[in-house]
Design a protein around this motif. Structure first.
Motif, PDB file in Angstrom:
ATOM      1  N   VAL A  30       0.834  -1.203   0.000  1.00 21.33           N
ATOM      2  CA  VAL A  30       0.000   0.000   0.000  1.00 21.33           C
ATOM      3  C   VAL A  30       0.867   1.252   0.000  1.00 21.33           C
ATOM      4  N   ARG A  31       1.942   1.213   0.785  1.00 26.43           N
ATOM      5  CA  ARG A  31       2.837   2.370   0.856  1.00 26.43           C
ATOM      6  C   ARG A  31       3.552   2.611  -0.470  1.00 26.43           C
ATOM      7  N   ARG A  32       3.809   1.551  -1.226  1.00 30.08           N
ATOM      8  CA  ARG A  32       4.522   1.669  -2.507  1.00 30.08           C
ATOM      9  C   ARG A  32       3.599   1.280  -3.666  1.00 30.08           C
ATOM     10  N   ALA A  33       2.344   1.700  -3.549  1.00 25.96           N
ATOM     11  CA  ALA A  33       1.319   1.219  -4.484  1.00 25.96           C
ATOM     12  C   ALA A  33       1.670   1.475  -5.942  1.00 25.96           C
ATOM     13  N   ALA A  34       2.263   2.631  -6.243  1.00 32.09           N
ATOM     14  CA  ALA A  34       2.560   2.956  -7.632  1.00 32.09           C
ATOM     15  C   ALA A  34       3.697   2.114  -8.194  1.00 32.09           C
ATOM     16  N   ASP A  35       4.576   1.622  -7.318  1.00 30.95           N
ATOM     17  CA  ASP A  35       5.761   0.877  -7.763  1.00 30.95           C
ATOM     18  C   ASP A  35       5.557  -0.628  -7.789  1.00 30.95           C
ATOM     19  N   VAL A  36       4.623  -1.122  -6.979  1.00 33.06           N
ATOM     20  CA  VAL A  36       4.487  -2.563  -6.767  1.00 33.06           C
ATOM     21  C   VAL A  36       4.298  -3.354  -8.058  1.00 33.06           C
ATOM     22  N   PRO A  37       3.506  -2.885  -9.037  1.00 29.81           N
ATOM     23  CA  PRO A  37       3.319  -3.707 -10.248  1.00 29.81           C
ATOM     24  C   PRO A  37       4.607  -3.978 -11.007  1.00 29.81           C
ATOM     25  N   PHE A  38       5.679  -3.267 -10.694  1.00 31.53           N
ATOM     26  CA  PHE A  38       6.931  -3.402 -11.432  1.00 31.53           C
ATOM     27  C   PHE A  38       8.042  -4.029 -10.580  1.00 31.53           C
ATOM     28  N   LEU A  39       7.695  -4.498  -9.384  1.00 29.73           N
ATOM     29  CA  LEU A  39       8.696  -5.085  -8.492  1.00 29.73           C
ATOM     30  C   LEU A  39       8.698  -6.606  -8.629  1.00 29.73           C
ATOM     31  N   SER A  40       9.877  -7.181  -8.545  1.00 27.85           N
ATOM     32  CA  SER A  40       9.973  -8.645  -8.483  1.00 27.85           C
ATOM     33  C   SER A  40       9.635  -9.096  -7.072  1.00 27.85           C
ATOM     34  N   SER A  41       9.430 -10.393  -6.901  1.00 28.29           N
ATOM     35  CA  SER A  41       9.138 -10.919  -5.561  1.00 28.29           C
ATOM     36  C   SER A  41      10.318 -10.697  -4.626  1.00 28.29           C
ATOM     37  N   VAL A  42      11.535 -10.757  -5.159  1.00 24.94           N
ATOM     38  CA  VAL A  42      12.723 -10.522  -4.334  1.00 24.94           C
ATOM     39  C   VAL A  42      12.773  -9.066  -3.881  1.00 24.94           C
ATOM     40  N   GLU A  43      12.481  -8.147  -4.802  1.00 24.15           N
ATOM     41  CA  GLU A  43      12.505  -6.719  -4.451  1.00 24.15           C
ATOM     42  C   GLU A  43      11.422  -6.390  -3.431  1.00 24.15           C
ATOM     43  N   LEU A  44      10.222  -6.935  -3.608  1.00 23.78           N
ATOM     44  CA  LEU A  44       9.147  -6.699  -2.648  1.00 23.78           C
ATOM     45  C   LEU A  44       9.508  -7.274  -1.288  1.00 23.78           C
ATOM     46  N   ALA A  45      10.114  -8.459  -1.280  1.00 24.84           N
ATOM     47  CA  ALA A  45      10.523  -9.074  -0.012  1.00 24.84           C
ATOM     48  C   ALA A  45      11.533  -8.192   0.713  1.00 24.84           C
ATOM     49  N   GLU A  46      12.472  -7.620  -0.024  1.00 25.58           N
ATOM     50  CA  GLU A  46      13.481  -6.742   0.596  1.00 25.58           C
ATOM     51  C   GLU A  46      12.832  -5.490   1.161  1.00 25.58           C
ATOM     52  N   LEU A  47      11.899  -4.907   0.425  1.00 27.83           N
ATOM     53  CA  LEU A  47      11.227  -3.699   0.895  1.00 27.83           C
ATOM     54  C   LEU A  47      10.396  -3.974   2.151  1.00 27.83           C
ATOM     55  N   ALA A  48       9.755  -5.136   2.185  1.00 29.17           N
ATOM     56  CA  ALA A  48       8.888  -5.474   3.318  1.00 29.17           C
ATOM     57  C   ALA A  48       9.658  -6.076   4.484  1.00 29.17           C
ATOM     58  N   GLY A  49      10.923  -6.465   4.245  1.00 26.49           N
ATOM     59  CA  GLY A  49      11.707  -7.083   5.308  1.00 26.49           C
ATOM     60  C   GLY A  49      11.279  -8.494   5.616  1.00 26.49           C
ATOM     61  N   VAL A  50      10.865  -9.232   4.574  1.00 26.76           N
ATOM     62  CA  VAL A  50      10.447 -10.625   4.761  1.00 26.76           C
ATOM     63  C   VAL A  50      11.211 -11.489   3.759  1.00 26.76           C
ATOM     64  N   SER A  51      10.957 -12.788   3.786  1.00 24.62           N
ATOM     65  CA  SER A  51      11.629 -13.691   2.851  1.00 24.62           C
ATOM     66  C   SER A  51      10.859 -13.742   1.534  1.00 24.62           C
ATOM     67  N   GLN A  52      11.562 -14.150   0.475  1.00 18.82           N
ATOM     68  CA  GLN A  52      10.903 -14.267  -0.828  1.00 18.82           C
ATOM     69  C   GLN A  52       9.783 -15.315  -0.806  1.00 18.82           C
ATOM     70  N   PRO A  53       9.987 -16.483  -0.169  1.00 22.85           N
ATOM     71  CA  PRO A  53       8.873 -17.443  -0.090  1.00 22.85           C
ATOM     72  C   PRO A  53       7.644 -16.871   0.609  1.00 22.85           C
ATOM     73  N   SER A  54       7.855 -15.936   1.553  1.00 24.52           N
ATOM     74  CA  SER A  54       6.707 -15.323   2.226  1.00 24.52           C
ATOM     75  C   SER A  54       5.865 -14.520   1.251  1.00 24.52           C
ATOM     76  N   VAL A  55       6.526 -13.865   0.285  1.00 23.54           N
ATOM     77  CA  VAL A  55       5.809 -13.120  -0.743  1.00 23.54           C
ATOM     78  C   VAL A  55       4.992 -14.072  -1.612  1.00 23.54           C
ATOM     79  N   THR A  56       5.574 -15.203  -1.959  1.00 16.38           N
ATOM     80  CA  THR A  56       4.857 -16.197  -2.759  1.00 16.38           C
ATOM     81  C   THR A  56       3.634 -16.712  -2.009  1.00 16.38           C
ATOM     82  N   ARG A  57       3.820 -17.048  -0.728  1.00 21.45           N
ATOM     83  CA  ARG A  57       2.686 -17.550   0.072  1.00 21.45           C
ATOM     84  C   ARG A  57       1.610 -16.471   0.212  1.00 21.45           C
ATOM     85  N   PHE A  58       2.030 -15.230   0.289  1.00 20.77           N
ATOM     86  CA  PHE A  58       1.084 -14.116   0.387  1.00 20.77           C
ATOM     87  C   PHE A  58       0.216 -14.053  -0.870  1.00 20.77           C
ATOM     88  N   ALA A  59       0.837 -14.181  -2.044  1.00 17.56           N
ATOM     89  CA  ALA A  59       0.077 -14.151  -3.295  1.00 17.56           C
ATOM     90  C   ALA A  59      -0.930 -15.299  -3.351  1.00 17.56           C
TER      91      ALA A  59
END
Length: 277
Positions: A30-59
């Motif tokens: 939500v905080r990076r709403a304009a950028d999120v559609p262009f982020l990889s799962s690794v980049e989103l994980a780094e921004l959120a401070g979580v693991s990449q598998p956590s991003v996958t499970r979230f989706a």
């Protein structure tokens, strides 16, 4: 629901039972709403401070086959802004990000009912404690300064420590019925604990926070979100500040003697030559 990128993301998350880690990812998106559609799962994980598998499970928790499917959905539903961002330097991007936050707030205020309800709660509380620690202390202090011109008893709680609960108790004994809290990241544990204590003491908690997924949400009776900017080393909070002024207006509308108090202050200020202009 707002039709802004942040509003669409909020709508996407509603109705899903998310884990604390998943709420953290949602908050980051939500905080990076304009950028999120262009982020990889690794980049989103780094921004959120979580693991990449956590991003996958979230989706998957949102009903997608994986993060690529979620990102495709976001690219289809959120206007492309990559070209716009590419022609601006980081300082301009920070300003443009705040403009988007203010636009989202304006869309949120299309339904004035939550702010009007907050105004009634704050006006009726005598005294009115206003809480804000660390990054949010300036927001609380600014609100309390102006609120004191129209409200008969405003009590600023901008310092933590062992006496914070004592000051909440004192406000309750004096007749307080509501507490206004400004809560901005990073969220001090003291604020979360203080809100839980305030509600247990019988106060209705009205909170201004950067997102409906903020840690203080569970301890708030009425939370009105106003996003913070994250484009600089330190967050910017134009939207929470403006929302505070909107709440002041709504509260003043509920105080029948607000205008008389303002006129009295102006008369005394002129007599004391308080201001140079």
């Amino acid at each position: 629901m707002s039709d802004s990128p942040a509003g669409r993301l909020q709508a996407l998350f509603e109705g899903h039972r998310l884990t604390p880690t998943q709420r953290r990812i949602a908050h980051c998106m939500v905080r990076r709403a304009a950028d999120v559609p262009f982020l990889s799962s690794v980049e989103l994980a780094e921004l959120a401070g979580v693991s990449q598998p956590s991003v996958t499970r979230f989706a998957v928790a949102l009903g997608f086959d994986g993060y690529p499917a979620l990102r495709r959905h976001l690219r289809e539903s959120v206007p492309a802004v990559a070209e716009e961002h590419a022609v601006h330097n980081e300082y301009q991007q920070a300003v443009l990000g705040e403009i988007e936050n203010l636009r989202h707030l304006a869309e949120l205020l299309a339904d004035p009912a939550p702010v009007e309800r907050a105004g009634r709660l704050l006006a009726a509380s005598r005294p009115l404690p206003v809480l804000g620690l660390r990054a949010a202390s300036s927001q609380a202090r600014g609100f309390a300064y102006f609120a004191g011109k129209v409200h008969p008893d405003v009590r600023l709680l901008d310092e933590g420590g062992s006496m914070l609960d004592d000051r909440i108790d004192a406000a309750v004994r004096a007749g307080a019925t509501a507490l206004l809290c400004f809560a901005l990241p990073r969220h001090p544990r003291e604020v979360v604990d203080a809100l839980a204590y305030a509600r247990a003491a019988g106060l209705t908690v009205v909170t201004v926070a950067e997102s409906a997924f903020a840690p203080v949400a569970a301890h708030s009776d009425l939370l009105i979100p106003a996003a913070v900017g994250t484009g600089l080393a330190f967050d910017t909070a134009c939207a929470p500040m403006l929302l505070g002024r909107v709440l002041l207006e709504a509260m003043a509308d509920e105080l029948p003697d607000a205008q008389a108090r303002l006129e009295e202050f102006d008369t005394k200020a002129a007599a004391r030559s308080l201001f140079v202009d």
